[in-house]
Design a protein around this motif. Structure first.
Motif, PDB file in Angstrom:
ATOM      1  N   GLY A 221       0.787  -1.241   0.000  1.00 37.10           N
ATOM      2  CA  GLY A 221       0.000   0.000   0.000  1.00 37.10           C
ATOM      3  C   GLY A 221       0.813   1.282   0.000  1.00 37.10           C
ATOM      4  O   GLY A 221       0.253   2.365  -0.162  1.00 37.10           O
ATOM      5  N   VAL A 222       2.137   1.200   0.199  1.00 32.33           N
ATOM      6  CA  VAL A 222       2.883   2.468   0.181  1.00 32.33           C
ATOM      7  C   VAL A 222       2.938   3.002  -1.247  1.00 32.33           C
ATOM      8  O   VAL A 222       2.842   2.254  -2.218  1.00 32.33           O
ATOM      9  CB  VAL A 222       4.324   2.385   0.752  1.00 32.33           C
ATOM     10  CG1 VAL A 222       4.333   1.927   2.183  1.00 32.33           C
ATOM     11  CG2 VAL A 222       5.225   1.574  -0.121  1.00 32.33           C
ATOM     12  N   GLN A 223       3.084   4.307  -1.340  1.00 35.72           N
ATOM     13  CA  GLN A 223       3.079   4.957  -2.654  1.00 35.72           C
ATOM     14  C   GLN A 223       4.414   5.654  -2.895  1.00 35.72           C
ATOM     15  O   GLN A 223       4.996   6.243  -1.971  1.00 35.72           O
ATOM     16  CB  GLN A 223       1.952   5.998  -2.701  1.00 35.72           C
ATOM     17  CG  GLN A 223       0.572   5.401  -2.444  1.00 35.72           C
ATOM     18  CD  GLN A 223      -0.508   6.479  -2.399  1.00 35.72           C
ATOM     19  OE1 GLN A 223      -0.226   7.677  -2.352  1.00 35.72           O
ATOM     20  NE2 GLN A 223      -1.760   6.031  -2.401  1.00 35.72           N
ATOM     21  N   PHE A 224       4.866   5.586  -4.137  1.00 33.26           N
ATOM     22  CA  PHE A 224       6.111   6.251  -4.532  1.00 33.26           C
ATOM     23  C   PHE A 224       5.751   7.503  -5.324  1.00 33.26           C
ATOM     24  O   PHE A 224       5.066   7.414  -6.344  1.00 33.26           O
ATOM     25  CB  PHE A 224       6.980   5.311  -5.373  1.00 33.26           C
ATOM     26  CG  PHE A 224       7.523   4.177  -4.564  1.00 33.26           C
ATOM     27  CD1 PHE A 224       8.763   4.280  -3.943  1.00 33.26           C
ATOM     28  CD2 PHE A 224       6.775   3.026  -4.358  1.00 33.26           C
ATOM     29  CE1 PHE A 224       9.260   3.249  -3.154  1.00 33.26           C
ATOM     30  CE2 PHE A 224       7.259   1.991  -3.574  1.00 33.26           C
ATOM     31  CZ  PHE A 224       8.499   2.105  -2.973  1.00 33.26           C
ATOM     32  N   TRP A 225       6.205   8.626  -4.818  1.00 33.09           N
ATOM     33  CA  TRP A 225       5.870   9.909  -5.453  1.00 33.09           C
ATOM     34  C   TRP A 225       7.133  10.611  -5.949  1.00 33.09           C
ATOM     35  O   TRP A 225       8.186  10.549  -5.304  1.00 33.09           O
ATOM     36  CB  TRP A 225       5.156  10.820  -4.444  1.00 33.09           C
ATOM     37  CG  TRP A 225       3.733  10.402  -4.200  1.00 33.09           C
ATOM     38  CD1 TRP A 225       3.298   9.513  -3.272  1.00 33.09           C
ATOM     39  CD2 TRP A 225       2.580  10.839  -4.926  1.00 33.09           C
ATOM     40  NE1 TRP A 225       1.932   9.373  -3.368  1.00 33.09           N
ATOM     41  CE2 TRP A 225       1.461  10.171  -4.368  1.00 33.09           C
ATOM     42  CE3 TRP A 225       2.367  11.748  -5.970  1.00 33.09           C
ATOM     43  CZ2 TRP A 225       0.160  10.380  -4.840  1.00 33.09           C
ATOM     44  CZ3 TRP A 225       1.069  11.949  -6.436  1.00 33.09           C
ATOM     45  CH2 TRP A 225      -0.014  11.267  -5.872  1.00 33.09           C
ATOM     46  N   GLY A 295       0.225   7.961   7.223  1.00 33.25           N
ATOM     47  CA  GLY A 295       0.659   9.309   6.831  1.00 33.25           C
ATOM     48  C   GLY A 295       2.171   9.493   6.839  1.00 33.25           C
ATOM     49  O   GLY A 295       2.670  10.584   6.571  1.00 33.25           O
ATOM     50  N   ALA A 296       2.932   8.405   7.146  1.00 34.69           N
ATOM     51  CA  ALA A 296       4.395   8.556   7.205  1.00 34.69           C
ATOM     52  C   ALA A 296       4.945   8.920   5.813  1.00 34.69           C
ATOM     53  O   ALA A 296       4.560   8.313   4.810  1.00 34.69           O
ATOM     54  CB  ALA A 296       5.031   7.259   7.688  1.00 34.69           C
ATOM     55  N   LEU A 297       5.817   9.912   5.813  1.00 34.28           N
ATOM     56  CA  LEU A 297       6.367  10.399   4.543  1.00 34.28           C
ATOM     57  C   LEU A 297       7.883  10.460   4.657  1.00 34.28           C
ATOM     58  O   LEU A 297       8.414  11.086   5.576  1.00 34.28           O
ATOM     59  CB  LEU A 297       5.805  11.803   4.258  1.00 34.28           C
ATOM     60  CG  LEU A 297       6.286  12.484   2.989  1.00 34.28           C
ATOM     61  CD1 LEU A 297       5.823  11.730   1.746  1.00 34.28           C
ATOM     62  CD2 LEU A 297       5.764  13.927   2.929  1.00 34.28           C
ATOM     63  N   HIS A 298       8.578   9.777   3.738  1.00 32.69           N
ATOM     64  CA  HIS A 298      10.040   9.762   3.747  1.00 32.69           C
ATOM     65  C   HIS A 298      10.576  10.260   2.418  1.00 32.69           C
ATOM     66  O   HIS A 298      10.095   9.828   1.362  1.00 32.69           O
ATOM     67  CB  HIS A 298      10.577   8.343   3.953  1.00 32.69           C
ATOM     68  CG  HIS A 298      10.376   7.822   5.335  1.00 32.69           C
ATOM     69  ND1 HIS A 298       9.210   7.252   5.760  1.00 32.69           N
ATOM     70  CD2 HIS A 298      11.233   7.775   6.403  1.00 32.69           C
ATOM     71  CE1 HIS A 298       9.331   6.882   7.022  1.00 32.69           C
ATOM     72  NE2 HIS A 298      10.551   7.189   7.434  1.00 32.69           N
ATOM     73  N   LEU A 299      11.590  11.085   2.488  1.00 26.42           N
ATOM     74  CA  LEU A 299      12.355  11.433   1.282  1.00 26.42           C
ATOM     75  C   LEU A 299      13.328  10.283   1.042  1.00 26.42           C
ATOM     76  O   LEU A 299      13.962   9.807   1.995  1.00 26.42           O
ATOM     77  CB  LEU A 299      13.139  12.727   1.547  1.00 26.42           C
ATOM     78  CG  LEU A 299      14.115  13.174   0.466  1.00 26.42           C
ATOM     79  CD1 LEU A 299      13.373  13.647  -0.782  1.00 26.42           C
ATOM     80  CD2 LEU A 299      15.000  14.320   0.981  1.00 26.42           C
TER      81      LEU A 299
END
Ligand code: ATP
Ligand code: MG
Length: 406
Positions: A221-225, A295-299
């Motif tokens: 389910g994680v998304q790559f943006w 909602g975790a967001l990583h660069l």
């Protein structure tokens, strides 16, 4: 040439030079660069190997000026190559970096580079700090952005402790620009899934090779943006375009082969803020991982240059990242327009390798437009050259199999 800051439209009297380092292969980002500027009437000079038919056959190429820079060459020699191009050409020329190494060279040696070669006035050390996976962690933390847990070490003990902590699989990367081009141990980002694969990495480390391992964030389910754009003023928030990588090749650690332009305001805002805080100027292409469940967001990556898939991001005013660079560096007014969402960017040969997962309509039934990396109706020769190479290699494989059986 006219350099009035208020002038609109591209300055077609100023050509562009695409600088590349190493031995690029099947470089659709280079082809896209040549086409987007060529369609605006701007002559584009490239550094390319004579064998790169899938690039050099483009009708939009004005000339091949040299082979790509050597990653082993001392920087003075590379600067000498660039300055010789400037001398031959005689007038101003916009420089587009095709990869991290070229961006690093242009920034670190800006003061030695012929001023007729127009480049961004970025802090000399920034492109290296951003494209180095270890130092990027420090930059991310300084601007309040999450970065995955990682280790850079030659110690098998440290490596084992790290993997015990985060669990398999982990991602192995070549941490530094330039090293990836010469790094036979970890030449590209790859997934370490098993104890046996980890043992291989430990052996590499035991030979004194710095290994970079990172926790693998790709849970279900994680998304790559992607975030992309061009920062034109240090300390100011740039316009940030967004899109999703929905299929990659190789599947878990590779380049996007199907990418979709979609809005993601939260990530765009984080990226804009990060660029302003860092004081970055120039084109950028950064990857983020978002876990919608919490909602975790990583660069995960910051490329201080345009990405190969930069044509995913276009605007209602006909702009993309490369065109914006040309306008800015020639002192033209930039009408940013609004990002066009619903576009798909596709790398045909790699999406084929992904089978059903590489089909764009699996992700978007009705794309606004599909931008293909090789095929273009107004410039068909690169796609033909590419198809010829693929058929040739398929034929060689079949012959090899037949011989093996015979
Ligand atoms: N920590 C991670 N967790 C999950 N996936 C990751 C992670 N790091 C990298 N990836 C995947 O691997 C891809 C390549 O990794 P990364 O961007 O760090 O390498 P790169 O060599 O700099 O790639 P590029 O050529 O796109 O700049 C990412 O786009 C992403 O899909
Ligand atoms: Mg990168």
């Amino acid at each position: 040439m006219s350099l009035a800051p208020s002038a609109t439209g591209p300055d077609v009297d100023v050509p562009a030079l695409l600088v590349r380092t190493g031995r690029p292969a099947w470089d659709y980002g280079a082809l896209a660069t040549v086409r987007t500027l060529g369609r605006w009437g701007i002559p584009v000079l490239v550094m390319a190997e004579p064998s790169e038919r899938e690039l050099l056959r483009s009708k939009y190429i004005a000339g091949r000026v040299a082979v790509p820079l050597s990653p082993e060459a001392p920087p003075e020699r590379s600067v000498g190559v660039l300055n010789a191009v400037a001398e031959t050409f005689g007038g101003p020329c916009v420089v587009i970096a095709g990869d991290d190494e070229s961006a690093v060279l242009l920034a670190e040696h800006r003061t030695d580079i012929d001023p007729r070669l127009l480049t961004f006035d970025v802090a000399a050390d920034l492109p290296r700090r951003l494209s180095d996976k270890a130092s990027l962690a420090g930059v991310a933390s300084a601007v309040g952005v999450e970065y995955p847990r990682h280790i850079v070490s030659t110690s098998t003990q440290d490596i084992r402790r790290f993997v015990d902590d985060v669990g398999l699989p982990v991602i192995a990367k070549s941490p530094e620009p330039y090293a990836r081009l010469a790094d036979s141990a970890v030449p590209f980002t790859r997934l370490i899934r098993t104890g046996a694969e980890l043992a291989g990495i430990e052996r590499v480390a035991a030979h004194g090779h710095r290994v970079f391992l990172q926790e693998f964030l790709a849970r279900d389910g994680v998304q790559f943006w992607y975030t992309a754009g061009v920062a034109t003023r240090a300390g100011e928030e740039p316009v940030v375009w967004t899109g999703r990588k929905v299929a990659a090749h190789p599947a878990e650690t590779g380049v996007g082969v199907v990418n979709v332009a979609l809005p993601q305001k939260q990530i765009a805002a984080r990226m804009a803020n990060a660029c302003a805080q860092i004081g970055y100027v120039g084109p950028f292409d950064a990857d983020w991982v978002l876990d919608p469940s919490n909602g975790a967001l990583h660069l995960i990556d910051f490329n201080p240059r345009r990405g190969a898939q930069f044509r995913l991001f276009t605007t209602t005013s006909g702009l993309d990242g490369v065109r914006a660079c040309h306008l800015h560096l020639t002192g033209r007014h930039i009408d940013w327009g609004e990002q066009v969402f619903g576009r798909v960017q596709l790398v045909e040969n790699l999406s084929l390798a992904q089978g059903g997962r590489g089909r764009p309509r699996r992700y978007l039934r009705d794309p606004v437009a599909v931008e293909r990396s090789w095929w273009a109706a107004d410039d068909i020769s690169p796609a033909l050259a590419m198809a010829g190479q693929m058929l040739g290699s398929a034929g060689r494989k079949i012959l090899g199999t037949a011989k093996g059986r015979g």
